[in-house]
Design a protein around this motif. Structure first.
Motif, PDB file in Angstrom:
ATOM      1  N   TYR A 108       0.831  -1.202   0.000  1.00  0.00           N
ATOM      2  CA  TYR A 108       0.000   0.000   0.000  1.00  0.00           C
ATOM      3  C   TYR A 108       0.866   1.253   0.000  1.00  0.00           C
ATOM      4  CZ  TYR A 108      -4.125  -2.798   1.354  1.00  0.00           C
ATOM      5  OH  TYR A 108      -5.154  -3.693   1.407  1.00  0.00           O
ATOM      6  N   LYS A 109       0.424   2.232  -0.788  1.00  0.00           N
ATOM      7  CA  LYS A 109       1.096   3.531  -0.805  1.00  0.00           C
ATOM      8  C   LYS A 109       0.226   4.572  -0.100  1.00  0.00           C
ATOM      9  CE  LYS A 109       3.918   2.252  -4.744  1.00  0.00           C
ATOM     10  NZ  LYS A 109       4.390   2.555  -6.111  1.00  0.00           N
ATOM     11  N   GLU A 110       0.665   5.812  -0.110  1.00  0.00           N
ATOM     12  CA  GLU A 110       0.084   6.829   0.764  1.00  0.00           C
ATOM     13  C   GLU A 110      -1.430   6.983   0.609  1.00  0.00           C
ATOM     14  OE1 GLU A 110       2.864   7.059  -0.846  1.00  0.00           O
ATOM     15  OE2 GLU A 110       4.423   8.000   0.385  1.00  0.00           O
ATOM     16  N   ALA A 468     -11.185   5.169  -7.533  1.00  0.00           N
ATOM     17  CA  ALA A 468     -11.090   6.289  -6.589  1.00  0.00           C
ATOM     18  C   ALA A 468      -9.683   6.872  -6.567  1.00  0.00           C
ATOM     19  CB  ALA A 468     -11.494   5.829  -5.195  1.00  0.00           C
ATOM     20  N   LEU A 469      -8.677   6.010  -6.705  1.00  0.00           N
ATOM     21  CA  LEU A 469      -7.299   6.489  -6.726  1.00  0.00           C
ATOM     22  C   LEU A 469      -6.985   7.212  -8.036  1.00  0.00           C
ATOM     23  CD1 LEU A 469      -5.698   3.327  -5.112  1.00  0.00           C
ATOM     24  CD2 LEU A 469      -5.829   5.592  -4.070  1.00  0.00           C
ATOM     25  N   LYS A 517       1.446   3.846 -11.422  1.00  0.00           N
ATOM     26  CA  LYS A 517       2.510   3.006 -10.877  1.00  0.00           C
ATOM     27  C   LYS A 517       3.158   3.653  -9.664  1.00  0.00           C
ATOM     28  CE  LYS A 517       6.708   0.522 -12.270  1.00  0.00           C
ATOM     29  NZ  LYS A 517       7.642   0.236 -13.401  1.00  0.00           N
ATOM     30  N   ASN A 518       3.250   4.979  -9.687  1.00  0.00           N
ATOM     31  CA  ASN A 518       3.873   5.706  -8.582  1.00  0.00           C
ATOM     32  C   ASN A 518       2.927   5.956  -7.424  1.00  0.00           C
ATOM     33  OD1 ASN A 518       6.412   5.948  -9.789  1.00  0.00           O
ATOM     34  ND2 ASN A 518       5.795   7.781 -10.916  1.00  0.00           N
ATOM     35  N   ASN A 519       1.644   5.682  -7.619  1.00  0.00           N
ATOM     36  CA  ASN A 519       0.653   6.004  -6.594  1.00  0.00           C
ATOM     37  C   ASN A 519      -0.165   4.814  -6.120  1.00  0.00           C
ATOM     38  OD1 ASN A 519       0.386   9.170  -6.150  1.00  0.00           O
ATOM     39  ND2 ASN A 519       0.921   8.803  -8.299  1.00  0.00           N
ATOM     40  N   MET A 520       0.142   3.622  -6.622  1.00  0.00           N
ATOM     41  CA  MET A 520      -0.615   2.438  -6.229  1.00  0.00           C
ATOM     42  C   MET A 520       0.317   1.251  -6.037  1.00  0.00           C
ATOM     43  SD  MET A 520      -3.888   2.475  -8.796  1.00  0.00           S
ATOM     44  CE  MET A 520      -4.529   4.033  -9.406  1.00  0.00           C
ATOM     45  N   SER A 521      -0.211   0.245  -5.370  1.00  0.00           N
ATOM     46  CA  SER A 521       0.526  -1.006  -5.198  1.00  0.00           C
ATOM     47  C   SER A 521       0.820  -1.630  -6.551  1.00  0.00           C
ATOM     48  CB  SER A 521      -0.298  -1.991  -4.358  1.00  0.00           C
ATOM     49  OG  SER A 521      -0.637  -1.430  -3.119  1.00  0.00           O
ATOM     50  N   ALA A 522       1.890  -2.413  -6.607  1.00  0.00           N
ATOM     51  CA  ALA A 522       2.328  -2.997  -7.876  1.00  0.00           C
ATOM     52  C   ALA A 522       1.283  -3.911  -8.502  1.00  0.00           C
ATOM     53  CB  ALA A 522       3.636  -3.754  -7.674  1.00  0.00           C
ATOM     54  N   TYR A 523       0.526  -4.635  -7.656  1.00  0.00           N
ATOM     55  CA  TYR A 523      -0.461  -5.554  -8.200  1.00  0.00           C
ATOM     56  C   TYR A 523      -1.724  -4.841  -8.667  1.00  0.00           C
ATOM     57  CZ  TYR A 523      -2.903  -5.094  -3.714  1.00  0.00           C
ATOM     58  OH  TYR A 523      -3.568  -4.603  -2.623  1.00  0.00           O
ATOM     59  N   LYS A 524      -1.871  -3.587  -8.291  1.00  0.00           N
ATOM     60  CA  LYS A 524      -3.138  -2.875  -8.461  1.00  0.00           C
ATOM     61  C   LYS A 524      -3.154  -1.899  -9.631  1.00  0.00           C
ATOM     62  CE  LYS A 524      -4.984  -1.488  -4.616  1.00  0.00           C
ATOM     63  NZ  LYS A 524      -5.269  -0.691  -3.398  1.00  0.00           N
TER      64      LYS A 524
END
Length: 557
Positions: A108-110, A468-469, A517-524
């Protein structure tokens, strides 16, 4: 269905489930193990052999610290780290004072952390030092967090490391002065003397995020009784004993990882080799060195080992049972035969079917009557029905419909989401949103999902969450995401994007992917982006993902 279950129930298992120490929270089983087997080793972390006595002492010290810092029964405490001993210590330390464990995926990212922390009002976070900057970056947006404990993977690695370790474990992170240090707590805080009194079937011990049927992730409230039941049922069904040795590879932050990596070792007293993630060489060495006899994998792991250079010269003959879950590659008869040949007789077969809302493992595969393509039969005290999606009536053998489950593992509901709870939990029965059927022997077969959840690299990806992200991107006016087939990941995310007028022609699909890619998990994050002038909508304005999904399927024909 019950008659079919009796027909297929294996003769080597008792028909009734008895709890070894009675109906007690698993942390009381931990206390018992520490008294009865103090020098035995439940967890071996790359050569750091943690005994029952040590584990119990660590959890009591952490529990005392949390209590001194005003964490009380019912408060939520997050665990944010990869597999490591600190996770297990944190898990039971939190529960010994009646607080609630909230696992946060280390990917998880911010923006994701912001949502999850605020969704359940997390009061404290236990994080590894490498992940702490993400928690710190959102501190002004997460006012319920009162304090943070940080730890380093290095803190629990032995001087003489016995297996290859991932590079990230070798980094000598600096301790964070503005947080409490995990090791200092272990060294300076006295152990808790009295654990909290627990109402086992009503008090919540775990909140696991899941989509339910729709919407962004919700926190499924699981009780101490749910956890005990699944620990006992799965230990019995899988055949774990104190003499067994296994490897913990699945992420402990996932519900399946908790069953295999936390609950089963505590209940069965087996020895587990704890690894931060899968690595073929490390796994092979662990099997050889520690004579592993029970193993859980995803089929790509088996394939990676089968294809490993000079694998025929390695000794995997200690393996007897290999439980697996179909992902990307099915657990097929052909794969099982190759594995059996390599290991000189190890059985490879589908492990189970389950959900976060039931603490996982609702079925198991009888090892004396394996059916490839099936996920096995319902486990102890578990009633399953297949119902018609329109009428709700139970369907006969061979007919496909929604899977409905009733068992002591079914959760209490979603935290602060009564309407969502009512949608899936009716008369104590969980309406799973999954499509299945039973054959004439009572074996369950899966056929798809009513839910629009995407399964990517073994993770559950919720379309509303990704949308949403993506909505945070200044160029995006509207977005919808669906899952598309991916040979490596099972599924990948594809985003259909309507750009704001001022950005049309000025931003490319690759720019959206890079941002995600910079704002979400790698799988997501979406691997594919397609720009559209508009998205299909219902009269209400709700985007109809099913038409986007159907369009993708037609293009692949």
């Amino acid at each position: 269905m019950q008659n079919l279950k009796k027909k297929s129930w294996p003769s080597y298992l008792p028909k009734q489930l008895d709890y070894k120490l009675g109906e007690k929270p698993l942390h009381e089983y931990l206390n018992y193990n520490a008294e009865k087997y103090p020098s035995c080793v439940p967890y071996n972390y790359y050569g750091n052999k943690i005994t029952w006595a040590m584990l119990n002492d660590y959890t009591n010290r952490l529990a005392h610290f949390l209590k001194e810092n005003h964490i009380k029964k019912g408060d939520r405490v997050a665990l944010y780290m990869q597999n490591c001993p600190q996770y297990i210590i944190g898990y039971f330390g939190i529960q010994k004072i009646g607080a609630i464990v909230v696992p946060l995926n280390p990917m998880y990212k911010e923006a994701e952390l912001d949502y999850f922390i605020n969704e359940v009002d997390i009061k404290a976070v236990i994080s590894t030092v490498d992940l702490y900057p993400r928690v710190y970056a959102i501190k002004d947006k997460t006012p319920t967090v009162e304090f943070i404990i940080t730890t380093r993977y290095l803190d629990f690695l032995p001087e003489e490391i016995e297996l290859p370790i991932p590079d990230e474990l070798k980094i000598e992170n600096q301790k964070i002065d503005s947080t409490y240090d995990f090791v200092t707590i272990m060294e300076q805080v006295s152990p808790l003397k009295e654990i909290e009194e627990i109402d086992i079937w009503n008090d919540v011990c775990l909140m696991s995020f899941t989509s339910g049927t729709t919407g962004r992730p919700k926190a499924a409230m699981l009780t101490y009784g749910n956890a005990l039941f699944k620990a006992a049922a799965t230990t019995n069904a899988f055949g774990f004993t104190k003499d067994d040795k296994t490897i913990i590879i699945p992420p402990l932050c996932h519900i399946g990882g908790k069953i295999l990596g936390v609950n089963i070792p505590i209940y069965s007293c087996c020895e587990s080799i704890l690894m931060s993630r899968f690595d073929p060489e490390a796994t092979i060495q662990a099997i050889e060195k520690y004579k592993i006899n029970l193993l859980y994998t995803l089929p790509p792991m088996n394939v990676a080992i089968l294809d490993y250079p000079n694998i025929e010269e390695r000794d995997l003959s200690s393996l007897k049972i290999n439980f697996a879950t179909s992902f990307g590659i099915p657990v097929s008869k052909e794969l099982a035969q190759k594995w059996r040949t390599l290991t000189n007789g190890c059985l490879l077969y589908e492990a189970t079917y389950g959900l976060s809302e039931t603490h996982d493992a609702d079925t198991f595969m009888p090892r004396d009557n394996i059916k490839f393509g099936s996920v096995g039969i319902p486990t102890f005290e578990t009633e399953m029905r297949i119902i018609d999606l329109d009428t709700g009536e139970e369907l006969p053998t061979g007919k496909q419909g929604e899977i409905v489950i009733k068992s002591p593992g079914v959760f209490k509901g979603y935290y602060k989401r009564p309407e969502d709870t009512y949608e899936v939990l009716k008369n104590g029965r969980l309406h799973t949103g999954d499509i299945g059927s039973f054959d004439e022997d009572g074996y369950l077969f899966l056929h798809g999902r009513v839910k629009e959840m995407i399964k990517s690299s073994g993770y559950s990806v919720f379309p509303e969450d990704v949308e949403a992200l993506l909505d945070r991107h200044e160029a995006i006016l509207q977005v919808a995401v669906v899952g598309v087939p991916d040979e490596k990941r099972g599924q990948s995310v594809k985003a259909f994007v309507v750009l704001r007028q001022e950005y049309k022609g000025k931003i490319m699909e690759e720019d959206i992917i890079h941002w995600a890619k910079n704002n979400m998990s790698a799988y997501k994050y979406p691997r594919y982006v397609e720009f559209r002038d508009h998205l299909p909508e219902a009269i209400s304005g709700k985007v109809l993902r099913k038409y986007l999904q159907e369009g993708e399927e037609k293009e692949r024909l």
